[in-house]
Design an enzyme around this catalytic site. Structure first.
Site, PDB file in Angstrom:
ATOM      1  CB  CYS A  56      -0.851   0.265   1.272  1.00 48.06           C
ATOM      2  SG  CYS A  56      -1.830   1.822   1.325  1.00 48.06           S
ATOM      3  CG  ASP A  63      -2.853  -4.751  -0.347  1.00 47.73           C
ATOM      4  OD1 ASP A  63      -2.361  -4.843   0.571  1.00 47.73           O
ATOM      5  OD2 ASP A  63      -2.282  -2.892  -1.229  1.00 47.73           O
ATOM      6  CB  VAL A  78       5.893 -12.155 -21.771  1.00 52.49           C
ATOM      7  CG1 VAL A  78       5.181 -12.955 -21.771  1.00 52.49           C
ATOM      8  CG2 VAL A  78       7.098 -11.445 -21.130  1.00 52.49           C
ATOM      9  CD  GLU A  79      11.986 -16.414 -20.536  1.00 48.43           C
ATOM     10  OE1 GLU A  79      11.121 -17.551 -19.642  1.00 48.43           O
ATOM     11  OE2 GLU A  79      11.999 -15.839 -19.053  1.00 48.43           O
ATOM     12  CB  SER A  80       7.081 -17.906 -18.080  1.00 52.43           C
ATOM     13  OG  SER A  80       7.993 -19.022 -18.260  1.00 52.43           O
ATOM     14  CG  HIS A  97      -4.837  -3.074  -4.802  1.00 50.58           C
ATOM     15  ND1 HIS A  97      -3.942  -3.477  -4.817  1.00 50.58           N
ATOM     16  CD2 HIS A  97      -6.367  -2.924  -4.290  1.00 50.58           C
ATOM     17  CE1 HIS A  97      -4.496  -3.520  -3.114  1.00 50.58           C
ATOM     18  NE2 HIS A  97      -5.908  -3.671  -2.987  1.00 50.58           N
ATOM     19  CD  GLU A  98      -7.589   0.959  -7.727  1.00 50.52           C
ATOM     20  OE1 GLU A  98      -8.817   0.883  -6.815  1.00 50.52           O
ATOM     21  OE2 GLU A  98      -6.411   1.075  -7.186  1.00 50.52           O
ATOM     22  CG  ASP A 163     -13.749 -19.383  -7.257  1.00 47.79           C
ATOM     23  OD1 ASP A 163     -13.001 -18.109  -8.193  1.00 47.79           O
ATOM     24  OD2 ASP A 163     -14.192 -20.191  -7.894  1.00 47.79           O
ATOM     25  NE  ARG A 165     -12.924 -11.049  -3.004  1.00 43.96           N
ATOM     26  CZ  ARG A 165     -11.967 -11.077  -4.647  1.00 43.96           C
ATOM     27  NH1 ARG A 165     -11.145 -11.313  -4.952  1.00 43.96           N
ATOM     28  NH2 ARG A 165     -12.526 -10.127  -5.409  1.00 43.96           N
TER      29      ARG A 165
END
Length: 165
Positions: A56, A63, A78-80, A97-98, A163, A165
């Site tokens: 935060c 977070d 993109v290489e993982s 977060h945004e 789902d 949470r």
């Protein structure tokens, strides 16, 4: 046996590297790409990243989120492992977060210039509220721009099915 030429793997330096350096500060330069051998067709690549963490920006509290990154590649992918290290670099990064989801999407657009991409973060609740920012992009002037608009308008029609949470 590989179907890739050594020249196609020149930019891939982290995969197979036993001396991996884990960065604790935001590090977009760690991202690596490789050529898409199937540019003649559309297909989705999806990454499920269940261990994303950031801080935060006000309180410094951690977070936690599961991030879903889906994209339709164009010339590059993109290489993982580099993506894993990049996401890990958010561990001590302080942002909302945004902002984190938009930063991730912008960095991946800059790296790959995909036809289409979406980044969805499903953050665990803090203070009784969960935040699930969704962002997407379709290449301007193409059918993917229209696809991005459609998916934006329809991405979460049934929030009761979430789902995590």
């Amino acid at each position: 046996m590989t179907t890739r030429k050594e020249s196609e793997l020149e930019g891939v330096t982290l995969l197979g590297n036993q001396g991996t350096n884990y960065l604790f500060e935001y590090a977009p330069d760690v991202l690596e790409s490789f050529p898409n051998k199937h540019v003649n067709r559309d297909y989705f690549v999806k990454f499920n990243c269940p261990e994303f963490t950031s801080l935060c920006p006000k309180t410094g509290q951690p977070d936690f989120a599961t991030i879903y990154i889906s994209y339709i590649p164009d010339e590059k992918m993109v290489e993982s492992k580099s993506l894993k290290l990049y996401l890990f670099s958010f561990r001590n990064h302080g942002d909302f977060h945004e902002d984190c989801m938009n930063i991730i999407m912008n960095d991946l657009i800059e790296l790959m210039d995909p036809r289409y991409i979406e980044v969805w973060g499903k953050f665990t609740p803090r203070g009784g509220i969960s935040i699930d920012p969704y962002t997407n992009y379709g290449k301007p002037g193409t059918k993917y721009e229209k696809m991005a608009e459609y998916r934006m308008m329809n991405h979460d029609l049934y929030p009761e099915t979430i789902d995590n949470r």
